[in-house]
Structures are given as C-alpha cells and as structure tokens.
Write a protein that holds these residues in place. Structure first.
Motif, mmCIF file in Angstrom:
data_model
loop_
_atom_site.group_PDB
_atom_site.id
_atom_site.type_symbol
_atom_site.label_atom_id
_atom_site.label_comp_id
_atom_site.label_asym_id
_atom_site.label_seq_id
_atom_site.Cartn_x
_atom_site.Cartn_y
_atom_site.Cartn_z
ATOM 1 N N ALA A 124 0.827 -1.208 0.000
ATOM 2 C CA ALA A 124 0.000 0.000 0.000
ATOM 3 C C ALA A 124 0.861 1.257 0.000
ATOM 4 C CB ALA A 124 -0.922 0.003 1.222
ATOM 5 N N ALA A 125 2.078 1.153 0.553
ATOM 6 C CA ALA A 125 2.971 2.309 0.635
ATOM 7 C C ALA A 125 3.831 2.479 -0.613
ATOM 8 C CB ALA A 125 3.873 2.178 1.868
ATOM 9 N N GLY A 126 4.048 1.404 -1.354
ATOM 10 C CA GLY A 126 4.883 1.469 -2.546
ATOM 11 C C GLY A 126 4.940 0.116 -3.214
ATOM 12 N N LYS A 127 5.315 0.091 -4.489
ATOM 13 C CA LYS A 127 5.326 -1.142 -5.259
ATOM 14 C C LYS A 127 6.249 -2.179 -4.635
ATOM 15 C CE LYS A 127 4.662 -3.949 -8.739
ATOM 16 N NZ LYS A 127 3.361 -4.610 -8.971
ATOM 17 N N VAL A 128 5.762 -3.409 -4.488
ATOM 18 C CA VAL A 128 6.576 -4.559 -4.091
ATOM 19 C C VAL A 128 6.503 -5.557 -5.241
ATOM 20 C CG1 VAL A 128 6.900 -6.437 -2.440
ATOM 21 C CG2 VAL A 128 6.101 -4.199 -1.636
ATOM 22 N N ASN A 129 7.662 -5.964 -5.766
ATOM 23 C CA ASN A 129 7.687 -6.796 -6.958
ATOM 24 C C ASN A 129 7.559 -8.280 -6.667
ATOM 25 O OD1 ASN A 129 9.737 -4.294 -7.548
ATOM 26 N ND2 ASN A 129 8.424 -4.765 -9.299
ATOM 27 N N ALA A 130 8.040 -8.724 -5.510
ATOM 28 C CA ALA A 130 7.981 -10.150 -5.185
ATOM 29 C C ALA A 130 8.316 -10.336 -3.713
ATOM 30 C CB ALA A 130 8.946 -10.956 -6.053
ATOM 31 N N CYS A 131 7.957 -11.502 -3.205
ATOM 32 C CA CYS A 131 8.297 -11.874 -1.829
ATOM 33 C C CYS A 131 8.843 -13.295 -1.837
ATOM 34 C CB CYS A 131 7.072 -11.778 -0.917
ATOM 35 S SG CYS A 131 7.335 -12.393 0.772
ATOM 36 N N ILE A 132 9.916 -13.507 -1.122
ATOM 37 C CA ILE A 132 10.463 -14.837 -0.888
ATOM 38 C C ILE A 132 10.217 -15.173 0.579
ATOM 39 C CG2 ILE A 132 12.588 -16.175 -0.659
ATOM 40 C CD1 ILE A 132 13.694 -14.589 -3.041
ATOM 41 N N TYR A 133 9.665 -16.364 0.839
ATOM 42 C CA TYR A 133 9.488 -16.825 2.213
ATOM 43 C C TYR A 133 10.232 -18.145 2.373
ATOM 44 C CZ TYR A 133 7.608 -18.602 6.544
ATOM 45 O OH TYR A 133 7.521 -19.112 7.822
#
Length: 233
Positions: A124-133
């Motif tokens: 919501a605050a800025g673009k996130v391209n991907a997440c690794i968990y």
C-alpha cells in the motif's frame, strides 16, 4: 515503526516442479526504477542452520540483481514469543548481512499471517515486486492465511514459498499460499544450497528487471535460471 517492529531436495525433478508454478506469472512492473523484494524468514529455533546458509546466499541475490538495475530488499523475520520484525529497505548487501548476522533463532510458533499482513501494508505504501518466504513449518490455521494470500494475489505480488524439510502440513499450506499469489513453491534440504542459491538469485533478477532481465541472466548463468526461463515462456 508500524505493526511489525523493524529491525526431493536438490533434484532436477524438484526444481522443474517448482519452476512449473511460475510459467503463467506476469512480469513485474518495475516502473523503470529498482525492484523491491521482501525476504521473509522463519527464525524459530529449528531454522538456525538454514539461517546461516541464507546469510551466505543473500549476497548473490544482490549481485545478480545489481546487474539489471538493482534491488531494494527488506528483511522480515519472526521468532520467540510474538516477535516479528522488519528491517528498513536497503540496496546494500553489507547492511543486510549485518542485520542477519546479529539475529539468533529462538523457539516459538510460526507467524506467517503477520508476514502476509505486513506485505499488504508495504504494497500500500509502494510497489513490491515479489516476496520470498523461507521456513520449515506452519502452525497457523490455513483459512485466514489463504484469505490474506488471495488478497496479495489480487495486488499482484507473487510469493515464492521455499520449504525446508518434509512437514506435510507446511507443504500443503505453502503450496496454497504460492498458488493464490501466483507465486511458486519449492522444497529443499540441507544439501540443496547450490540450487537454492541459483533459484533465489533468479527470483531477485526477475523482481529487479522482469522477464527480459531473466532472459539475460539465463543466457549467462544457465542452470536453475535457464529452467525458470523455460517454464515462463
């Protein structure tokens, strides 16, 4: 700080099964700037060995992403009793390495739900391209996690779920989170450091530069990156 405080293993068949999950993913919208990748990790007691392995691997992620315009990474981890923290965004591998080297795993239950809620907040605050968990267990009810994962999928953030070990409950939950976010699932063992290194670097390149950058990375490095590219075509 916001709600979260800031601060067959190795086999080619397993790799191909993981890569098959990403073939339909749309390329991330980088907007001409740096990619942003959330690196989320289970830091409960059973994860100490793999935490140390990830510490050595994360440098390669930055190095490969830097070739295509750079990558800002935020470390998110949970451990102990209700402790879940997130670092500031950083493009500096040395900063992230110092953060990770100062963290010791502690006993406690998984807090994947808090990680997913945090991911929504960051998006919501800025673009996130991907997440690794990266984790080895799932001790939470799957339905609330699936709801959050579905919402993250609608935002357009693929979550790449990496499982250590063979816990069937974790596998089922991790696969569902990956499916709902249009990400991918992969299981690795303690002897799979090389493959994990290649896959994480390829995901980082994808987050930083999209499909075109991954093509170039694949041409130079081959291996898991080439398999990833082949599944996405």
């Amino acid at each position: 700080m916001p709600n979260i405080k800031r601060h067959d293993p190795g086999g080619e068949g397993d790799v191909e099964a993981f890569l098959a999950r990403v073939r339909d993913m749309p390329p991330p919208a980088t907007g001409g700037g740096k990619g942003r990748l959330v690196l989320a990790m289970d830091a409960t007691m059973s994860r100490q060995h793999s935490w140390d392995m990830a510490l050595s691997i994360q440098g390669d992620m930055f190095a490969e992403a830097g070739r295509v315009g750079g990558l800002d990474v935020q470390l998110v981890y949970f451990r102990g009793f209700n402790e879940c923290r997130a670092s500031m965004w950083t493009p500096d591998t040395a900063v992230l390495a110092r953060l990770m080297s100062g963290i010791r795993c502690r006993g406690g239950h998984t807090q994947i739900g808090r990680v997913l809620k945090h991911l929504k907040g960051e998006a919501a605050a800025g673009k996130v391209n991907a997440c690794i968990y990266i984790g080895d267990a799932l001790e939470e009810a799957i339905d609330p996690l699936a709801q959050l994962a579905g919402e993250i999928g609608l935002i357009g953030i693929p979550v790449f779920m990496f499982q250590e070990g063979r816990d069937p409950a974790a596998e089922a939950g991790f696969r569902e989170i990956a499916r709902l976010t249009r990400g991918a699932y992969f299981r690795f063992g303690s002897d799979a450091a090389k493959i994990l290194r290649e896959l994480l670097a390829a995901v980082a390149v994808y987050a930083a530069g999209g499909f075109t950058a991954l093509e170039d990375h694949s041409a130079r490095r081959g291996g898991a990156a080439a398999l990833l590219l082949g599944q996405m075509k």
